[in-house]
Design a protein around this motif. Structure first.
Motif, short mmCIF file in Angstrom:
data_model
loop_
_atom_site.label_atom_id
_atom_site.label_comp_id
_atom_site.label_asym_id
_atom_site.label_seq_id
_atom_site.Cartn_x
_atom_site.Cartn_y
_atom_site.Cartn_z
N MET A 163 6.98 11.76 -9.51
CA MET A 163 6.36 13.04 -9.82
C MET A 163 4.89 13.08 -9.43
O MET A 163 4.32 14.16 -9.24
N CYS A 164 4.26 11.94 -9.28
CA CYS A 164 2.85 11.89 -8.85
C CYS A 164 2.70 11.32 -7.44
O CYS A 164 1.96 11.87 -6.62
N HIS A 165 3.40 10.22 -7.17
CA HIS A 165 3.22 9.53 -5.89
C HIS A 165 4.16 10.02 -4.80
O HIS A 165 4.17 9.46 -3.70
N ASN A 166 4.98 11.05 -5.08
CA ASN A 166 5.97 11.55 -4.14
C ASN A 166 7.16 10.59 -4.10
O ASN A 166 7.01 9.40 -4.35
N SER A 167 8.33 11.10 -3.78
CA SER A 167 9.54 10.29 -3.78
C SER A 167 9.50 9.17 -2.76
O SER A 167 10.26 8.21 -2.84
N SER A 168 8.61 9.29 -1.77
CA SER A 168 8.50 8.26 -0.74
C SER A 168 7.21 7.47 -0.83
O SER A 168 6.86 6.72 0.07
N GLY A 169 6.47 7.63 -1.94
CA GLY A 169 5.24 6.84 -2.14
C GLY A 169 4.08 7.25 -1.28
O GLY A 169 3.13 6.48 -1.11
N SER A 170 4.11 8.48 -0.74
CA SER A 170 3.03 8.91 0.15
C SER A 170 1.88 9.58 -0.58
O SER A 170 0.94 10.05 0.04
N LYS A 178 -8.23 15.15 -8.96
CA LYS A 178 -7.69 13.79 -8.90
C LYS A 178 -6.45 13.77 -8.01
O LYS A 178 -5.91 14.81 -7.64
N TYR A 179 -6.00 12.57 -7.68
CA TYR A 179 -4.84 12.43 -6.81
C TYR A 179 -4.14 11.10 -7.06
O TYR A 179 -4.75 10.15 -7.55
N ALA A 180 -2.86 11.08 -6.76
CA ALA A 180 -2.10 9.83 -6.79
C ALA A 180 -2.15 9.24 -5.39
O ALA A 180 -1.73 9.90 -4.43
N PRO A 181 -2.67 8.04 -5.21
CA PRO A 181 -2.89 7.51 -3.86
C PRO A 181 -1.60 7.15 -3.13
O PRO A 181 -0.55 6.94 -3.75
N ASP A 182 -1.71 7.08 -1.83
CA ASP A 182 -0.62 6.60 -0.98
C ASP A 182 -0.36 5.13 -1.30
O ASP A 182 -1.30 4.34 -1.46
N LEU A 183 0.90 4.74 -1.40
CA LEU A 183 1.25 3.37 -1.76
C LEU A 183 1.61 2.50 -0.56
O LEU A 183 1.99 1.34 -0.75
N MET A 184 1.50 3.03 0.63
CA MET A 184 1.80 2.23 1.81
C MET A 184 0.67 1.23 2.07
O MET A 184 -0.51 1.53 1.88
N ASN A 185 1.04 0.03 2.49
CA ASN A 185 0.10 -1.04 2.82
C ASN A 185 -0.71 -1.51 1.61
O ASN A 185 -1.82 -2.02 1.75
N VAL A 186 -0.14 -1.34 0.43
CA VAL A 186 -0.75 -1.89 -0.80
C VAL A 186 -0.07 -3.22 -1.09
O VAL A 186 1.16 -3.34 -0.98
N THR A 187 -0.83 -4.23 -1.45
CA THR A 187 -0.25 -5.55 -1.68
C THR A 187 0.65 -5.53 -2.91
O THR A 187 0.43 -4.75 -3.85
N PRO A 188 1.69 -6.39 -2.94
CA PRO A 188 2.55 -6.46 -4.13
C PRO A 188 1.77 -6.73 -5.42
O PRO A 188 2.10 -6.18 -6.47
#
Length: 269
Positions: A163-170, A178-188
């Motif tokens: 609901m915040c990060h989008n269904s694909s983490g984008s 404010k914003y929910a950041p993109d989750l691509m290229n984030v370390t585990p």
């Protein structure tokens, strides 16, 4: 020359060849196997008094102006850090969000702003961790995406995060700038720590909400998307979800319909 054929027929030759083959196979596997994920730092709970004292000095020099000399907060400038744990410090400082470059509604990720070594981050985290109990940095076994279940991670992500990060983490927009950041290229490690500590507007998902194994599943799902798992059926269209798909269909679909109408009109006349 007559000895060589005799040696080849010897039963010992087969054993030697097997040993050589096993040795070469083992060497090749050790050289090319994927590296196991490493913990960003040791558990802060095991830090020495020397590391904690060094971390205190680093904190006073770089963080006390906002968070107070005792890390109990400084009015509206910075919240109390007592009880946030080492995981919060590692996440905020390692991603360049802290120290905050300038006041704003949200601290952005900025890897180029990281001015501390891994050891210094560990020492500051150890100091903050010593002030009160809080989540420590994750164990390495929970950061290995290859051991996670992307399917289960996808279910958890869509229930708790999409609901915040989008269904694909984008990522996506929130209220008040404010914003929910993109989750691509984030370390585990940083994905896990974000779930543990709830930075910015994000809720906290402790081990009672999402277990460490389930957090690993979420990491596996995000890494699957990062490697192209969201575009098995074709182009991902930026992985923006239904809005991006609808815009694509509207833009090109309307153009095709208008073109077909013009063509049919000319043909009829």
């Amino acid at each position: 020359m007559t000895k060589l054929p005799a040696l080849r027929r010897s039963p010992i030759a087969l054993v030697v060849l097997l040993l050589l083959g096993l040795t070469m196979t083992g060497t090749a596997y050790a050289a090319f196997k994927p590296a196991a994920p490493v913990n960003p730092m040791e558990q802060a709970a095991n830090a020495s008094e020397e590391d904690i004292e060094t971390g205190r000095k680093l904190f006073l020099a770089n963080c006390a102006s906002c968070h107070g000399t005792n890390a109990q907060g400084n009015g509206t400038a910075g919240p109390s850090l007592v009880g946030v744990g080492a995981a919060a410090v590692d996440f905020q400082v390692s991603t360049g969000r802290m120290p905050l470059a300038e006041p704003g509604v949200q601290a952005p990720r900025n890897a180029r702003a990281v001015n501390f070594s891994e050891e210094e981050i560990y020492q500051m985290a150890a100091f903050v961790h010593s002030l009160g109990p809080g989540p420590d940095v994750p164990e390495p076994e929970y950061l290995d995406a290859s051991q996670g279940d992307p399917a289960n991670g996808g279910k958890l992500f869509r229930t708790n995060c999409a609901m915040c990060h989008n269904s694909s983490g984008s990522g996506g927009a929130l209220t008040r700038g404010k914003y929910a950041p993109d989750l691509m290229n984030v370390t585990p490690a940083h994905i896990y720590e974000a779930m543990q500590t709830g930075p910015q507007s994000m809720p906290v998902f402790n081990d009672d909400n999402i277990t460490p194994e389930e957090k690993r599943d979420v990491i596996a799902f995000i890494k699957d998307i990062e490697e192209g798992g969201s575009s098995y059926g074709g182009h991902s269209l930026g992985s923006l979800g239904p809005a991006g798909d609808a815009l694509f269909v509207w833009t090109f679909g309307i153009a095709l319909i208008i073109g077909a109408a013009v063509w049919l009109g000319r043909k009829a006349s």
